[in-house]
Design an enzyme around this catalytic site. Structure first.
Site, mmCIF file in Angstrom:
data_model
loop_
_atom_site.group_PDB
_atom_site.id
_atom_site.type_symbol
_atom_site.label_atom_id
_atom_site.label_comp_id
_atom_site.label_asym_id
_atom_site.label_seq_id
_atom_site.Cartn_x
_atom_site.Cartn_y
_atom_site.Cartn_z
ATOM 1 N N HIS A 15 9.479 11.589 -6.364
ATOM 2 C CA HIS A 15 9.699 12.226 -7.572
ATOM 3 C C HIS A 15 11.033 12.195 -7.800
ATOM 4 O O HIS A 15 11.810 13.169 -8.502
ATOM 5 C CB HIS A 15 9.143 13.358 -8.134
ATOM 6 C CG HIS A 15 7.756 13.539 -8.066
ATOM 7 N ND1 HIS A 15 7.009 13.811 -6.723
ATOM 8 C CD2 HIS A 15 6.632 13.375 -8.904
ATOM 9 C CE1 HIS A 15 5.790 13.629 -7.019
ATOM 10 N NE2 HIS A 15 5.401 13.447 -7.899
ATOM 11 N N GLU A 70 0.899 0.856 -14.019
ATOM 12 C CA GLU A 70 2.198 0.737 -14.144
ATOM 13 C C GLU A 70 2.216 -0.780 -14.602
ATOM 14 O O GLU A 70 3.037 -1.236 -15.460
ATOM 15 C CB GLU A 70 3.121 1.062 -13.378
ATOM 16 C CG GLU A 70 3.180 2.739 -13.308
ATOM 17 C CD GLU A 70 1.976 3.211 -12.667
ATOM 18 O OE1 GLU A 70 1.487 2.462 -11.845
ATOM 19 O OE2 GLU A 70 1.829 4.430 -12.807
#
Ligand SMILES: Cc1ncc(C[n+]2csc(CCOP(=O)(O)OP(=O)(O)O)c2C)c(N)n1
Ligand SMILES: [Mg+2]
Lengths: 337, 410
Positions: free
Chosen positions: A129, A60
């Site tokens: 999540h 990322e």
């Protein structure tokens, strides 16, 4: 007018911008051939080629760092972080680099990047999540933060984000991807096609960043909400019968202070709701703003309804999620004060 | 240069996508038994070739051959086969349970069973694994109760993790299994740190880090290698190259490097590549690397070449990005089948015995499942309590959490 899900609207915004501007490039984990794990970039590689839409290595920091470099060159990268929960390795690139590049170089360089990421819970995704890290972005000077709540807004705001000359964090409430969700998890999913805001014009349009939308006019109290909580607030208003004015902030930074102040001055009561943890959450900023600007109009203390200050749990998801019942209780409390 | 060529971007693509016929005949797989076995104190620069080959023990006829063969007793091989069968049966039942709505999510390790199952057998009590979500084989091989694993999958009233974690994110200090994170790669430098602590304290324990091919792209992977290299940490750094990272083929993470194992070279870390579907080969290489760590010779990087035969998770459908036949065409075969043939060849096993073992393992898993379900499933029966959400955020619950817990009605 065609109706779209939020996923289709986001995909369409990419498509419109990639067609209009050769400098728009799209990349991220699994976004190329497959079109993203939520399918928000489906078909873009096939249409625009691997040069403009491609898979990134799982890194990322690399995704955002490379986007900054491309933007400095003159491109308009729109990148995907697979889940907001996985943006932390990119945080240094966002905070120390993208956010400050223009300022530290005295406008010599800038980072017009869009960083999209799915946020929020309600899908039994547990602590990695489900997070809503918006306050980690709004706290940083130099980042704009957008949270759409419906397909029409998602397309117009994403187009505006890509066109913005500064870095924009674009948070997509994943529980809204396939339909509006009001917190009644025990009821069947309502598809977007049944909702008027799923009507999405074809082609180009943009919605200005920094403009809120009054989703439900009312007189009894003002609800400041964004993302999934807009629908939770609608349900709470319907179930309590309290005539709440629901404001969908749409952009957290820049914040549409005028719309907030006008509403609170009218209703004289304010409830703030978000799914993120409470302490130092964006609700604290909203509460301080309302207190500073509307103190003499308030007839009750401002109330925040938020996720608890714990990691987002798996089995206890609905005990964590601030649903319509909790919000409805807050409405009553504010009315009784 | 007066006329430089126009630059162009390279974006690697896998050879096969849906609609094409996978053909791995061009893939160079060394014959079993042909890769040399250096002494454990070999200098990294003397064994650079081992990062570009594949150590294999079981040949096509199921015979164990070459310098890496002969490490395991007959009983250990039979036990290894049964452990792998148990993992596969467990995966099948939990996958089905998810499909039946008894839990939210599941991840299988189909085709990769040999790696975790054999590696665990080379560790000593007190050692610590820092696993990913695809190393359930470590827990099963260490004798962790299936019922406890299932209770975690169901997030039920007996879930050791109190309903907090996503299914498959187990944790067991007692079984040398560090708490799994959903954030890829974070465990890799932690494994190195744990190993450094053992060295700092003058202990004899070692650590094993685990990571997938795709996740080697994370910065944490490289952080781990530099720390391991600098401090010669007693750690085995395992890379499970199952060819895929969700829809992304391994070439995106590997880039211009010939292999994942070769990543170790820049750090001066001895790096080996092994057939991950070959139980005796995995065990022999694990033992070699673990011995190096134990003798204070430093870290080893091991790449296990395997194939993710099933979907990434219950949320994934691989037919959208790779040919359905790819798994069958994959040249290293199935680890259970290969060990079974080996044992039959040695007259230590038979088809009848195998059928019987399948039934036994199935019965054991079903009995465990029945018990686990008596403690509840995600949506029915006894549940993990909402009260537990507020516990363990800190060692002592601060006042603001007490207040919130009260507000939440617990
Ligand atoms: C930091 C971070 N980024 C992205 C993800 C999303 N994600 C989960 S699994 C996965 C693929 C991992 O592939 P690999 O490392 O090859 O392991 P495998 O699943 O093949 O065992 C991705 C991208 C994540 N969990 N964490
Ligand atoms: Mg993989």
């Amino acid at each position: 007018m065609p109706t779209m899900t939020m996923i289709e609207a986001i995909r369409d915004a990419h498509d419109v911008m990639m067609a209009r501007d050769d400098n728009v490039v799209v990349f991220g984990e699994d976004v190329g051939y497959f079109g993203g794990v939520f399918r928000c970039t489906r078909g873009l590689q096939q249409k625009y080629g691997r040069n403009r839409c491609f898979d990134a290595p799982i890194n990322e920091s690399g995704i955002v760092g490379a986007a900054i470099g491309m933007a400095a060159y003159g491109l308009r990268p729109c990148v995907e972080i697979q889940f907001a929960d996985y943006m932390y390795p990119a945080y240094d690139q966002l905070v120390s680099e993208a956010a400050r590049l223009r300022h530290r170089s005295a406008n010599d360089f800038a980072a017009p990047i869009t960083v999209r990421m799915p946020t929020g819970g309600g899908i039994f995704g547990a602590q990695t999540h489900s997070q809503s890290p918006e306050a980690l972005f709004t706290h940083v000077s130099g980042l704009k933060t957008v949270v759409p709540s419906n397909p029409y807004d998602a397309k117009g705001l994403l187009i505006a984000a890509i066109e913005t000359d500064d870095p924009v964090i674009f948070l997509e409430p994943k529980r809204l991807y396939n339909g509006p969700f009001d917190g009644h998890h025990e009821r069947p999913v309502v598809p977007w096609s049944k909702h008027p805001l799923s009507e999405v014009p074809e082609g180009y349009y943009s919605l200005p960043l920094g403009v809120a939308s009054v989703r439900r006019p009312g007189t009894a109290l003002t609800v400041l909400a964004y993302g999934t909580m807009v629908y939770v607030a609608e349900a709470a208003a319907a179930e309590t019968g309290i005539d709440a004015e629901i404001i969908d902030l749409r952009t957290l930074l820049p914040l549409d202070v005028d719309t907030i102040v006008a509403s609170v001055e009218k209703t004289r009561r304010c409830v703030i709701v978000h799914e993120a943890t409470r302490t130092s959450g964006f609700g604290a900023e909203l509460s301080a703003t309302v207190q500073e600007l509307c103190f003499y109009h308030l007839e009750a203390p401002i109330v925040r309804v938020t996720g608890w200050d714990t990691p987002y749990p798996h089995a206890q998801e609905w005990a964590y999620f601030p649903g319509p019942q909790r919000l409805g209780e807050a409405f009553r409390r504010v009315m009784e004060a | 240069m007066s006329n430089p060529p126009r630059l162009s971007l390279r974006v690697p693509e896998p050879e096969f996508r849906p609609g094409t016929k996978p053909d791995f005949s061009g893939v160079n797989i060394p014959r079993a038994g042909t890769v040399r076995r250096p002494p454990v104190d070999a200098a990294p620069e003397e064994i650079r070739d081992l990062a570009y080959s594949i150590i294999r023990v079981l040949n096509r006829d199921g015979e164990a051959v070459g310098p890496w063969a002969g490490e395991l007793s007959d009983e250990a091989l039979q036990a290894g086969l049964k452990t792998m069968m148990k993992v596969r049966a467990y995966d099948a039942r939990m996958q089905m349970a998810q499909r039946q709505g008894k839990t939210s999510f599941y991840m299988q390790c189909t085709g990769e069973e040999a790696i975790a199952c054999a590696f665990q057998m080379a560790l000593e009590p007190g050692d610590m694994n820092f696993p990913t979500y695809r190393q359930q084989g470590l827990l099963v091989a260490s004798g962790y109760p299936l019922v406890d694993m299932m209770c975690q999958i169901y997030s039920n009233s007996r879930d050791p993790l109190k309903g907090r974690q996503l299914p498959v994110m187990y944790s067991s200090k007692a079984h040398g299994f560090f708490s799994i994170s959903g954030n890829l790669g974070t465990q890799y430098p932690q494994a190195v740190g744990w190993a450094m602590a053992s060295a700092i304290k003058g202990d004899t324990r070692i650590a094993a880090g685990w990571i997938g091919d795709g996740s080697t792209a994370e910065s944490d992977f490289h952080s781990a290698l530099v720390f391991a290299s600098t401090y010669k940490a007693p750690v085995v750094l395992n890379i499970v190259n199952n060819q895929w990272a969700i829809s992304t083929f391994q070439g995106i993470a590997r880039g211009g490097s010939g292999t994942f194992a070769a990543r170790g070279h820049g750090f001066g870390i001895p790096s080996l590549r092994v057939d991950g579907n070959d139980y005796p080969a995995v065990y022999a290489v694990a033992k070699w690397a673990i011995e190096r760590a134990r003798r204070n010779l430093g870290p080893t990087l091991v790449e296990y070449v395997t194939y993710r035969a099933a979907a990434h998770s219950t949320s994934d459908d691989p037919s959208a990005y790779r040919p359905k036949e790819e798994s069958e065409a994959w040249p290293l075969g199935d680890p259970i089948e290969r060990l079974k043939i080996h044992l039959i060849g040695k007259k230590l096993w038979s088809e009848e015995r195998h059928t019987q073992a399948v039934a036994e393992v199935e019965a054991e898993v079903i009995a465990a499942q029945k018990e686990a379900e008596s403690y509840g499933t995600l949506h029915t029966g006894p549940k993990a309590s909402g009260r537990d959400m507020f516990v363990d955020v800190f060692k002592e619950m601060p006042q603001h959490l007490r207040r919130q817990r009260q507000e939440a009605g617990y």
